[in-house]
Design a protein around this motif. Sequence first.
Motif, PDB file in Angstrom:
ATOM      1  N   LYS A 140      -6.917  36.026  91.705  1.00 12.30           N
ATOM      2  CA  LYS A 140      -6.338  37.312  92.133  1.00 12.30           C
ATOM      3  C   LYS A 140      -7.070  37.815  93.368  1.00 12.30           C
ATOM      4  CE  LYS A 140      -5.523  38.117  87.326  1.00 12.30           C
ATOM      5  NZ  LYS A 140      -6.085  38.716  86.123  1.00 12.30           N
ATOM      6  N   MET A 171     -14.640  37.855  86.164  1.00 11.90           N
ATOM      7  CA  MET A 171     -15.665  37.972  85.126  1.00 11.90           C
ATOM      8  C   MET A 171     -15.071  38.189  83.740  1.00 11.90           C
ATOM      9  SD  MET A 171     -18.486  37.435  86.420  1.00 11.90           S
ATOM     10  CE  MET A 171     -19.394  37.769  84.939  1.00 11.90           C
ATOM     11  N   PHE A 187      -3.938  32.563  74.545  1.00  8.94           N
ATOM     12  CA  PHE A 187      -5.395  32.652  74.397  1.00  8.94           C
ATOM     13  C   PHE A 187      -5.674  32.954  72.926  1.00  8.94           C
ATOM     14  CE2 PHE A 187      -7.338  32.529  78.600  1.00  8.94           C
ATOM     15  CZ  PHE A 187      -6.202  32.529  79.399  1.00  8.94           C
ATOM     16  N   TYR A 194     -14.497  32.857  88.582  1.00 11.24           N
ATOM     17  CA  TYR A 194     -13.260  32.119  88.862  1.00 11.24           C
ATOM     18  C   TYR A 194     -12.106  33.115  88.794  1.00 11.24           C
ATOM     19  CZ  TYR A 194      -9.085  29.386  88.369  1.00 11.24           C
ATOM     20  OH  TYR A 194      -7.821  28.905  88.561  1.00 11.24           O
ATOM     21  N   GLY A 205       1.825  30.356  83.551  1.00 13.27           N
ATOM     22  CA  GLY A 205       0.834  29.434  82.970  1.00 13.27           C
ATOM     23  C   GLY A 205      -0.265  29.081  83.964  1.00 13.27           C
ATOM     24  N   ALA A 210      -2.502  38.714  80.738  1.00  8.66           N
ATOM     25  CA  ALA A 210      -1.169  38.247  80.364  1.00  8.66           C
ATOM     26  C   ALA A 210      -0.106  39.073  81.088  1.00  8.66           C
ATOM     27  CB  ALA A 210      -0.991  38.351  78.857  1.00  8.66           C
ATOM     28  N   SER A 248     -15.055  35.127  81.394  1.00 11.77           N
ATOM     29  CA  SER A 248     -16.430  34.665  81.158  1.00 11.77           C
ATOM     30  C   SER A 248     -17.146  35.603  80.186  1.00 11.77           C
ATOM     31  CB  SER A 248     -17.153  34.577  82.507  1.00 11.77           C
ATOM     32  OG  SER A 248     -18.496  34.834  82.372  1.00 11.77           O
ATOM     33  N   LEU A 251     -11.458  28.007  83.892  1.00 14.03           N
ATOM     34  CA  LEU A 251     -10.944  29.315  83.518  1.00 14.03           C
ATOM     35  C   LEU A 251     -12.021  30.297  83.054  1.00 14.03           C
ATOM     36  CD1 LEU A 251      -8.071  30.261  83.509  1.00 14.03           C
ATOM     37  CD2 LEU A 251      -7.934  29.652  81.104  1.00 14.03           C
TER      38      LEU A 251
HETATM   39  P1  ADP Z   1      -9.862  38.171  86.934  1.00 15.18           P
HETATM   40  O1  ADP Z   1      -8.797  38.783  86.061  1.00 15.18           O
HETATM   41  O2  ADP Z   1     -10.765  39.166  87.575  1.00 15.18           O
HETATM   42  O3  ADP Z   1      -9.309  37.187  87.923  1.00 15.18           O
HETATM   43  P2  ADP Z   1     -10.552  36.659  84.569  1.00 15.18           P
HETATM   44  O4  ADP Z   1     -11.824  35.954  84.212  1.00 15.18           O
HETATM   45  O5  ADP Z   1     -10.036  37.632  83.577  1.00 15.18           O
HETATM   46  O6  ADP Z   1     -10.834  37.342  85.970  1.00 15.18           O
HETATM   47  O7  ADP Z   1      -9.445  35.574  84.842  1.00 15.18           O
HETATM   48  C1  ADP Z   1      -9.726  34.476  85.650  1.00 15.18           C
HETATM   49  C2  ADP Z   1      -8.466  33.814  86.153  1.00 15.18           C
HETATM   50  O8  ADP Z   1      -7.795  33.152  85.084  1.00 15.18           O
HETATM   51  C3  ADP Z   1      -7.428  34.731  86.711  1.00 15.18           C
HETATM   52  O9  ADP Z   1      -7.687  35.039  88.069  1.00 15.18           O
HETATM   53  C4  ADP Z   1      -6.163  33.925  86.547  1.00 15.18           C
HETATM   54  O10 ADP Z   1      -6.011  32.996  87.624  1.00 15.18           O
HETATM   55  C5  ADP Z   1      -6.408  33.104  85.319  1.00 15.18           C
HETATM   56  N1  ADP Z   1      -5.716  33.639  84.130  1.00 15.18           N
HETATM   57  C6  ADP Z   1      -6.255  34.362  83.148  1.00 15.18           C
HETATM   58  N2  ADP Z   1      -5.343  34.657  82.197  1.00 15.18           N
HETATM   59  C7  ADP Z   1      -4.184  34.113  82.593  1.00 15.18           C
HETATM   60  C8  ADP Z   1      -2.844  34.056  82.041  1.00 15.18           C
HETATM   61  N3  ADP Z   1      -2.544  34.647  80.878  1.00 15.18           N
HETATM   62  N4  ADP Z   1      -1.911  33.372  82.739  1.00 15.18           N
HETATM   63  C9  ADP Z   1      -2.204  32.783  83.894  1.00 15.18           C
HETATM   64  N5  ADP Z   1      -3.428  32.798  84.476  1.00 15.18           N
HETATM   65  C10 ADP Z   1      -4.405  33.445  83.837  1.00 15.18           C
END
Ligand code: ADP
Length: 488
Positions: free
Chosen positions: A442, A448, A476, A439, A425, A386, A451, A434
């Motif tokens: 960044k 991970m 979330f 996926y 968003g 976030a 997941s 997601l």
């Molecule tokens: P990482 O942080 O390593 O990319 P995550 O599984 O935690 O892996 O998140 C996956 C993807 O979900 C992020 O790369 C991002 O694109 C998206 N995401 C997660 N939380 C948010 C959020 N609060 N707002 C926007 N995109 C988000």
Amino acid sequence: MDDRGDATGHEDTDIEPGKNWQMAVLATILAAAIFALDTFSPVDMAIAVLYVVVVLLAANYVERRGLLAISGLCVGLTLASFFIIHGDSFDLGSVMRCAVSIAAITVTTLLSLRNQDATDSLKEQAALLDLTHDAIFVRDTEDVIRYWSQGAQELYGWTRAEAVGRNAADLLKTAFPHALATIRRELLQTGRWEGELTHTRKDGSRVTVMSRWSLQRDERGRPAATMETNSDLTERRRAEDALHQTRTQLTHVTRITTLGELTASIAHEINQPLAAVVTNGAACLRWLDRPEPDIGEAKASVERMISNGRRASDVVARLRALARRSEPQHTPLDVNEVVEEMLQLLERELAQHRIALELAFDRHVPAVAGDRVQLQQVLINLSLNAMQAMDAVPPRGRRLGIVTRAEQDEEGRAVVIEVRDRGPGIAPENLPKLFNAFYSTKQDGMGMGLSISRSIIEAHGGRIAAAPNETGGMTFAVRLPVPEDEPT
Ligand code: ADP
């Protein structure tokens, strides 16, 4: 024939080429002997009736067309004897005897053909059972094995010939999950039973199987036999254990990565109370160094030192818990406490990203059963995501909301923790991906976090979901079930 016989009937009627040939010779000799007796014996009897023995003998060893040919031959021989003996002068008695013999041969042939059809279809069904990889066997009411499939042979090592006729529980040294009487009762009542059993193979090794039993009843409804279908769980167990192991390691790796990201924040968390200890220590000395030492103030300083020292050591303890790789331990948890503890670790990160906190805790949420460290890991993941998402918006609008509340719906009682942000968003087409492993949008993301968060929450019997906010950003929501014995 009862069901037991049916299930194994094909066993004795398998046609072997060598035996087949011998039987053909025997049937021919027998037919020739009957023909000679019928034609040349002075006895005035329906000797040709004996041809039914030839038909019955052949029925076990030849196929449909061969049987029809043999019975045709027997009828032919009967007629031939009749004409040789009686020529043109037929008397009623001899015609009747000839007719009775032909009728007997015909009826026996028809019955044998019907029996062959039934046996064939049973053989086909048994062959189908052999196609499955499951081990299937049929045992009678005395627990004696009557049918043993190819799969059973492969799983346990005994051939059909070795297994049929043996007591199943003795042969397989079955270990039952409950008392056998209870299992039998369920089988008799419902006609089925399903559960895990441990068997011993021919080579002495143990095998865990998922066993499904179904009771066969005879035409009067009495139990006649039990069909047992067993699938090997040993391999699956091993694979599941390996998967679990890998998942634990991966969870650990992501946690350590997260800790890496949090290092500055954590260092600050520890540094602050340590600095306070030093300041209070110095103050304490000053109070004591006075010409007239102020014991009251010195005591207050020491108390502050102690409480700051405790705070530092609490942070260290939490960190060590977070960094340790251990099996999850479920204990009753107050989610508000869990959230507050994790916010302490995020304090500096929040300041750095210039994010304001908006907390709305329901102070009366019931306790949930869970692993404190794992749940904190999930909340840290959600909060870091976030915060990173809000880097894209001007600092004024960066607000991280955390809400806790109790919920009651058709699925029962639950506690919900929401993590809300005001970031850009997620595009609707990306929402389904997601929670997929790897996926990430960044540059240096592992993809991970979500997941693993989902598998942790699901292992707690809960759910995690992401939804866009009406006013922008994402929420979330983690839903954790409240154990049934928890007071309201
Ligand atoms: P990482 O942080 O390593 O990319 P995550 O599984 O935690 O892996 O998140 C996956 C993807 O979900 C992020 O790369 C991002 O694109 C998206 N995401 C997660 N939380 C948010 C959020 N609060 N707002 C926007 N995109 C988000």
